[in-house]
Scaffold this motif. Structure first.
Motif, PDB file in Angstrom:
ATOM      1  N   SER A 137       1.657  -3.970  12.454  1.00 43.18           N
ATOM      2  CA  SER A 137       0.786  -2.832  12.769  1.00 43.18           C
ATOM      3  C   SER A 137       1.194  -1.617  11.948  1.00 43.18           C
ATOM      4  O   SER A 137       0.353  -0.856  11.461  1.00 43.18           O
ATOM      5  CB  SER A 137       0.859  -2.500  14.264  1.00 43.18           C
ATOM      6  N   ALA A 138       2.509  -1.441  11.780  1.00 38.84           N
ATOM      7  CA  ALA A 138       2.993  -0.335  10.949  1.00 38.84           C
ATOM      8  C   ALA A 138       2.545  -0.507   9.508  1.00 38.84           C
ATOM      9  O   ALA A 138       2.191   0.466   8.828  1.00 38.84           O
ATOM     10  CB  ALA A 138       4.519  -0.258  11.023  1.00 38.84           C
ATOM     11  N   VAL A 139       2.523  -1.753   9.030  1.00 42.38           N
ATOM     12  CA  VAL A 139       2.058  -2.013   7.666  1.00 42.38           C
ATOM     13  C   VAL A 139       0.578  -1.653   7.540  1.00 42.38           C
ATOM     14  O   VAL A 139       0.135  -1.116   6.514  1.00 42.38           O
ATOM     15  CB  VAL A 139       2.304  -3.485   7.277  1.00 42.38           C
ATOM     16  N   ALA A 140      -0.211  -1.974   8.568  1.00 43.53           N
ATOM     17  CA  ALA A 140      -1.641  -1.630   8.543  1.00 43.53           C
ATOM     18  C   ALA A 140      -1.821  -0.115   8.462  1.00 43.53           C
ATOM     19  O   ALA A 140      -2.663   0.386   7.701  1.00 43.53           O
ATOM     20  CB  ALA A 140      -2.334  -2.179   9.782  1.00 43.53           C
ATOM     21  N   LEU A 162      -0.815   0.988   4.892  1.00 42.21           N
ATOM     22  CA  LEU A 162      -1.828   0.731   3.862  1.00 42.21           C
ATOM     23  C   LEU A 162      -2.986   1.723   3.961  1.00 42.21           C
ATOM     24  O   LEU A 162      -3.471   2.235   2.943  1.00 42.21           O
ATOM     25  CB  LEU A 162      -2.347  -0.697   3.990  1.00 42.21           C
ATOM     26  N   SER A 163      -3.432   1.981   5.176  1.00 42.57           N
ATOM     27  CA  SER A 163      -4.555   2.892   5.355  1.00 42.57           C
ATOM     28  C   SER A 163      -4.200   4.301   4.891  1.00 42.57           C
ATOM     29  O   SER A 163      -4.958   4.950   4.160  1.00 42.57           O
ATOM     30  CB  SER A 163      -4.985   2.907   6.825  1.00 42.57           C
ATOM     31  N   VAL A 164      -3.033   4.782   5.320  1.00 45.86           N
ATOM     32  CA  VAL A 164      -2.594   6.126   4.939  1.00 45.86           C
ATOM     33  C   VAL A 164      -2.323   6.189   3.439  1.00 45.86           C
ATOM     34  O   VAL A 164      -2.643   7.183   2.778  1.00 45.86           O
ATOM     35  CB  VAL A 164      -1.340   6.524   5.751  1.00 45.86           C
ATOM     36  N   GLY A 216       4.538   8.032   1.267  1.00 51.09           N
ATOM     37  CA  GLY A 216       5.330   7.646   0.096  1.00 51.09           C
ATOM     38  C   GLY A 216       4.632   6.589  -0.738  1.00 51.09           C
ATOM     39  O   GLY A 216       4.593   6.668  -1.976  1.00 51.09           O
ATOM     40  N   ALA A 217       4.049   5.583  -0.066  1.00 46.13           N
ATOM     41  CA  ALA A 217       3.332   4.525  -0.785  1.00 46.13           C
ATOM     42  C   ALA A 217       2.099   5.092  -1.480  1.00 46.13           C
ATOM     43  O   ALA A 217       1.729   4.629  -2.566  1.00 46.13           O
ATOM     44  CB  ALA A 217       2.933   3.421   0.188  1.00 46.13           C
ATOM     45  N   GLY A 218       1.459   6.087  -0.860  1.00 51.59           N
ATOM     46  CA  GLY A 218       0.278   6.702  -1.470  1.00 51.59           C
ATOM     47  C   GLY A 218       0.613   7.404  -2.768  1.00 51.59           C
ATOM     48  O   GLY A 218      -0.154   7.347  -3.736  1.00 51.59           O
ATOM     49  N   ALA A 249     -10.911  -5.452  -0.857  1.00 57.04           N
ATOM     50  CA  ALA A 249      -9.760  -6.335  -0.659  1.00 57.04           C
ATOM     51  C   ALA A 249      -8.719  -5.689   0.243  1.00 57.04           C
ATOM     52  O   ALA A 249      -8.022  -6.378   0.995  1.00 57.04           O
ATOM     53  CB  ALA A 249      -9.139  -6.696  -2.005  1.00 57.04           C
ATOM     54  N   LEU A 250      -8.608  -4.338   0.189  1.00 57.28           N
ATOM     55  CA  LEU A 250      -7.643  -3.658   1.056  1.00 57.28           C
ATOM     56  C   LEU A 250      -7.967  -3.904   2.518  1.00 57.28           C
ATOM     57  O   LEU A 250      -7.081  -4.222   3.324  1.00 57.28           O
ATOM     58  CB  LEU A 250      -7.640  -2.153   0.770  1.00 57.28           C
ATOM     59  N   ALA A 251      -9.260  -3.776   2.865  1.00 55.93           N
ATOM     60  CA  ALA A 251      -9.662  -4.010   4.254  1.00 55.93           C
ATOM     61  C   ALA A 251      -9.402  -5.463   4.652  1.00 55.93           C
ATOM     62  O   ALA A 251      -8.971  -5.752   5.778  1.00 55.93           O
ATOM     63  CB  ALA A 251     -11.143  -3.672   4.433  1.00 55.93           C
TER      64      ALA A 251
END
Length: 855
Positions: free
Chosen positions: A21-24, A27-29, A332-334, A734-736
Motif C-alpha cells: 500500500s505504501a508503494v501504491a 507511485l501516485s505521489v 523523493g521518487a518524484g 501502465a502506471l495505473a
C-alpha cells in the motif's frame, strides 16, 4: 496519546502488510511530484532563455489576426533603422532577421531539423539573438558563405567545421559552409538553429536586402523600458508597429511555450489521478483485510473500555502514518522521475540542465497532501467498520460476517448507477451534434465506472463462476478451491478486480476509438480520394514555390493540383461575420477529393466569382444556392462570391471547408501576400503509376522537406501517427495497471496470512506445496480475468458510444480491435500469474504445525 501509541505499535507490527500500500502511495505521489518538478524546471529554463535574449524594447511588424501563411516572415523596412536611432532614449538599434519557415539540409540532402516537431530557426548573427550561445569552435559568420550551427544539431547529424549546408526558404535557396559551432548557455529548446551573416539572411529568408523581421533597441542609462516604449510609440505612431518591452516579450514567449507545456502537465497529472484512483482500491482492501484479521484484537480493546471513536481514530492514525511514509518516499521518487524525464527530453534534442532542477515549495506539500488525503479517505470505510466491532467479537474467530442488508443496498445502488450511466451513453450515441453529446458521454463514463465498482461484488459471483468453469475446472480439486477462495469474499474480489478494471477499460475504450478512426479514414480514402499521390511538407510547413514548380515539372502525370488555405472574413446574408480559411485549389481538386454535396455541383464552385460552403454553416446562417457572400481576404480586397455548391459535413477530410478556385482568390490578394501551397495532389497517366512515382521523387529530391506519398503510404502514415499517440497513452496508463497489480499482490498476500490456519490444515491432510502454490496462482488469474472482463466490457461501451458521437464528424466506421482485446485478456492472465508469485511462494513456505497452531 494512548490511541497514538496503539496506532504506532500496530503500524510497526504490520509494516510488512502495509508495504505494498505504501508503494501504491509512493507511485501516485511520485507521478504527481515528478510532473510538477519536470514542468516547473522546463518553465524556469525557458524563462532564463527568454530573459537572456529579450532586448529592452523590440519593434516588430503589427500582428495581423487570421494572417496569410505566405511562407515568408513579415518584415520591416530597412529605412526604419535610422528613424529608431533618432528616438530620444535609444542607445542602440540592432536589426534582426529570423525565420522558422526554412529547411536546412546537409551535403547528403538530409533534413537536419528536429524530428520531434521543434522548429528549425535560421537567423542573422547579431548581438541580441546570440546572448544565449557561445562560439565553442570556429568563428562567427564573416561573409555570405559562412554559417554557425548549434552544437546539439551538429552532434546529432555528425556535422563539423567545413561541412556544407543548404538553407531552403520561400524566397529561394542558399548554400553555406559551417564556420562555427555554437553551444547554448541555458538550453537548446529542441530546435535546429543556424546563424548566417545579415545580408545572406535577408536574401535567403526575406528575399530583400532592404528589410528586417524586427529591431532590438537598447535604452540609454536611466531610461526604463516602459519609458523607451512610450518614446518609440510616439515617434512611430500608435498601431503602426508592435512595440514591446523586454517584460512583454518574455511574457508573450512564456504564454506561447505555456500553450505546449500546460496541456502536457495536465495530461500527465490526469494519468497520475487515474493511478491515485486505482491506489484507493488497494488501500481500502488493505485496511479492510487488516481490520478483519484484527477483529478479536479490536473486540478485546472494546471489552476493556475502548470506545468506537477511539478504535476508529486508531485506524485513521495508521492511515496517516502510511500516507506520510509513502508520500515522503514518493516525493523523493518524484524528483528522480523528473530527472529521468529530463534525460529523455535530452535524448530527443531538448537539453535541460539537471543542475537547474526547480523544486517549488508547493511541490512537496502537494505531494504530501495527495498521499495523506488519499490514504485517509481510503481508510475511512474500514475505520468505520472497525469502530462497529462489538466486544463480543473477541470471542469469535477472526473475520466479520458480511452485512446482507448492506450488500443488497450496495447492489441496488450499483445497478441504478450503471443503468443511469448506460442511459447517458445511449443519449450521447444518438445525439444530433457533437457538442450536445459530449456532456452525456462524460456523465455516462463516470456513472458506469462508479456503477461497475459498486456492483462489482454482485457480478463476482456470476462472472467468477463462469470463468472458473472455463479456466479452473481442468485443474481438478485445486482449481475448484481457487474458485471458492475467489468467491469467499465477493466484496474483496470486486475491489481488487475494480482496480485492474479501470486501466483496462481505458485501454479498451481508446483502442475502439483509435481503430474506428483509422478504419473511417481508410474507408473515406478508398471512396473519395481519387489522387494517386499526396504531396506535403514536413512539420506542417507550406510547400515552397521552388518545390511546387518541381512537382509540376515531373513527368508521367495527367494533372497536378495546387491547394492552399486563404485567410478571409466571410459575411453571411444574416450579417454574421466569420473569420475562417477558404480552401483555394485548382479545379482538378474535385477529382482528387470527391467531396459529396447536398446541393449543387462542386465543380461549379470553381467557376469565376463562385464558391461553396459546408452544410452545417449554411444551415446556421440560412444560406442557400445563389446567395452572394462578402469575402474580405486578409491583406487584400473584398470579393462578392456566389454560393454555387453546399458540401456535406459527412466527411473526414476537409470537414467544414469552403472551396473556391485558386485563380479567383489570386485576384483579391497581392502576389507577395498569397499563401503558398499547403498540399498538392497528382494523378498518374493511366498505367504509369510506378513511373510517375519515380518521376515525382526524382523531381523533388533536392527538397528533403517534401514528402511524396501514394494512397497506401498515406494510410500507413495515419495509422502510425495514431499508433504513436495510443502507445504513449498506454505507457502512461501502465502506471495505473502497475498499481492495480500491486493490489492483486497485496490482496493475495494478506489473504494468505488470513488463511494461515486453513492452509496448515490443507497441508496436513495431503495437499502438496506445489498444489498449494498452484491454487494461489489460479485464484490470482481468475481475479485478474474478472477485472479484464469488467474492463473490456466497460471500455467497449465507452468506445462504441464515443465512436457514434465521432460519426457526426465523419468517422462513421465502427471497428472493434479484436487483436487488442485478445491481448488484454492474455495479458491479464499473465499479470495474474506474476502477481501471485510472491504470495504463492510464501504460502508454500509455511510450516504446517505452526500454521495449524495459529490463533
Amino acid at each position: 496519546m494512548t490511541v497514538l501509541r496503539t496506532s504506532l505499535r500496530n503500524f510497526l507490527a504490520h509494516k510488512g502488510r502495509m508495504a505494498l500500500s505504501a508503494v501504491a502511495v509512493l507511485l501516485s505521489v511520485a507521478f504527481v511530484c515528478g510532473t510538477l518538478v519536470f514542468t516547473d524546471t522546463m518553465n524556469a529554463t525557458f524563462d532564463k532563455l527568454f530573459a537572456t535574449t529579450a532586448s529592452d524594447v523590440t519593434v516588430s511588424p503589427q500582428k495581423v489576426d487570421n494572417a496569410q501563411q505566405t511562407g515568408t516572415p513579415d518584415s520591416l523596412p530597412a529605412s526604419l533603422q535610422a528613424r529608431l536611432a533618432q528616438v530620444p532614449g535609444v542607445a542602440g538599434v540592432v536589426p534582426e532577421v529570423s525565420s522558422q519557415l526554412a529547411t536546412v539540409a546537409d551535403s547528403s540532402n538530409q533534413d537536419v531539423g528536429s524530428s520531434t516537431g521543434a522548429p528549425t530557426i535560421v537567423a542573422n548573427w547579431n548581438p541580441t539573438q546570440t546572448k544565449s550561445v557561445d562560439i565553442t569552435s570556429g568563428h562567427v559568420p564573416l561573409g555570405p558563405g559562412d554559417a554557425v550551427l548549434d552544437a546539439d544539431t551538429a552532434a546529432k547529424h555528425h556535422l563539423g567545421i567545413g561541412d556544407r549546408l543548404r538553407v531552403i526558404a520561400g524566397p529561394g535557396d542558399v548554400t553555406v559552409t559551417i564556420s562555427g559551432i555554437a553551444t547554448f548557455r541555458t538550453t537548446n529548446p529542441g530546435a535546429a538553429v543556424v546563424y548566417l551573416d545579415t545580408p545572406t539572411a535577408q536574401r535567403a529568408l526575406l528575399g530583400s536586402h532592404d528589410a528586417y523581421t524586427d529591431y532590438a533597441l537598447a535604452a540609454r542609462p536611466g531610461v526604463s523600458d516602459d519609458q523607451l516604449k512610450v518614446q518609440v510609440t510616439a515617434a512611430l505612431g500608435s498601431g503602426t508597429y508592435q512595440v514591446q518591452t523586454a517584460a512583454e516579450v518574455t511574457a508573450q514567449n512564456q504564454k506561447d511555450i505555456g500553450s505546449f507545456l500546460d496541456p502536457m502537465k495536465y495530461v500527465l497529472l490526469g494519468f497520475a489521478g487515474i493511478a491515485v484512483l486505482v491506489g484507493i482500491f488497494l488501500i481500502v482492501n488493505t485496511f479492510s483485510m487488516l481490520v478483519a484479521q484484527r477483529t478479536r484484537e479490536i473486540g478485546l480493546m472494546r471489552a476493556i473500555g475502548a470506545s468506537r471513536r477511539q478504535v476508529n481514530r486508531s485506524v485513521l492514525v495508521e492511515a496517516v502514518l502510511l500516507g506520510v511514509v509513502g508520500s515522503l518516499a514518493g516525493i523523493g521518487a518524484g524528483i528522480g522521475l523528473a530527472v529521468g524525464l529530463i534525460k529523455v527530453m535530452g535524448a530527443l534534442g531538448m537539453h535541460l540542465d539537471t543542475a537547474s532542477l526547480t523544486i517549488k515549495p508547493a511541490t512537496p506539500l502537494i505531494g504530501l497532501a495527495v498521499g495523506v488525503v488519499v490514504t485517509v479517505v481510503s481508510a475511512m470505510l474500514p475505520a468505520r467498520r472497525a469502530g462497529a466491532i462489538s466486544p463480543m467479537a473477541a470471542m469469535r474467530d477472526a473475520g466479520t460476517p458480511a452485512d446482507a442488508r448492506a450488500g443488497r443496498i450496495r447492489a441496488a445502488i450499483g445497478i441504478l448507477l450503471t443503468s443511469a450511466g448506460g442511459t447517458a451513453l445511449a443519449l450521447a450515441a444518438t445525439s444530433a451534434s457533437a457538442s450536445a453529446g459530449a456532456g452525456p458521454l462524460a456523465i455516462g463514463v463516470l456513472l458506469t465506472l462508479v456503477g461497475f465498482v459498486v456492483v462489482g461484488p454482485l457480478l463476482a459471483g456470476l462472472v467468477v463462476r463462469v470463468l472458473g468453469a472455463v479456466t479452473l475446472r481442468m485443474f481438478g480439486p485445486v482449481g475448484r478451491l481457487a474458485e471458492r477462495n475467489a468467491l469467499r469474499n465477493p466484496r474483496r474480489t470486486g475491489a481488487t478486480a475494480a482496480a485492474l478494471m479501470i486501466g483496462l477499460a481505458l485501454v479498451a475504450g481508446l483502442s475502439v476509438v483509435g481503430d474506428s478512426m483509422v478504419a473511417s479514414a481508410t474507408a473515406q480514402m478508398n471512396t473519395s480520394v481519387g489522387a494517386d499521390f499526396i504531396i506535403q511538407a514536413g512539420n506542417g510547413q507550406p510547400i515552397s514555390p521552388a518545390a511546387a514548380r518541381a512537382v509540376h515539372s515531373a513527368g508521367h502525370l495527367s494533372h497536378v493540383t495546387d491547394r492552399t488555405d486563404v485567410a478571409a472574413t466571410v459575411t453571411a446574408p444574416d450579417g454574421t461575420v466569420d473569420k475562417t480559411e477558404i480552401a483555394a485549389a485548382t479545379p482538378s481538386y474535385t477529382d482528387d477529393l470527391q467531396a459529396k454535396t447536398v446541393q449543387g455541383q462542386l465543380i461549379d464552385a470553381y467557376a469565376p466569382g463562385a464558391m461553396s460552403v459546408p452544410a452545417g454553416w449554411a444551415k446556421d446562417h440560412k444560406v442557400t444556392l445563389g446567395d452572394r457572400l462578402d469575402v474580405a481576404f486578409t491583406g487584400g480586397t473584398t470579393a462578392r462570391l456566389t454560393v454555387r455548391a453546399i458540401t456535406s459535413d459527412d466527411t473526414v477530410f476537409d470537414k467544414g471547408a469552403m472551396y473556391t478556385n485558386i485563380a479567383e482568390a489570386r485576384k483579391y490578394l497581392p502576389a507577395d501576400r498569397f499563401p503558398e501551397n499547403v498540399m498538392m495532389f497528382a494523378a498518374a497517366v493511366p498505367g504509369q503509376q510506378a513511373q510517375a512515382d519515380a518521376a515525382l521523387k526524382a523531381a523533388t529530391a533536392a527538397y528533403p522537406q517534401v514528402k511524396i506519398r501514394d494512397q497506401a503510404e498515406y494510410k500507413d502514415m495515419i495509422q502510425q501517427q495514431l499508433d504513436q499517440l495510443l502507445n504513449m497513452i498506454y505507457a502512461l496508463l501502465a502506471l495505473a495497471i502497475i498499481v492495480a497489480v500491486l493490489g492483486v499482490v497485496n490482496t493475495l498476500a494478506l489473504s494468505v496470512v488470513e488463511r494461515t490456519r486453513e492452509i496448515g490444515l490443507m497441508r496436513a491432510i495431503g495437499m502438496s506445496r506445489r498444489q498449494l502454490r498452484r491454487m494461489v496462482r489460479l485464484e490470482s488469474v481468475v481475479i485478474a480475468l474478472f477485472g479484464a472482463v469488467l474492463g473490456v466490457a466497460l471500455g467497449m461501451g465507452w468506445g462504441i458510444a464515443a465512436q457514434k458521437l465521432l460519426a457526426l464528424a465523419g468517422l462513421g466506421v465502427l471497428s472493434i480491435p479484436w487483436t487488442t482485446i485478445g491481448v488484454v485478456f492474455l495479458g491479464s492472465a499473465v499479470v495474474g500469474l506474476l502477481a501471485a508469485l510472491f504470495p504463492a511462494f510464501r504460502a508454500g513456505r509455511m510450516n504446517v504445525l505452526k500454521a495449524i497452531a495459529t490463533d
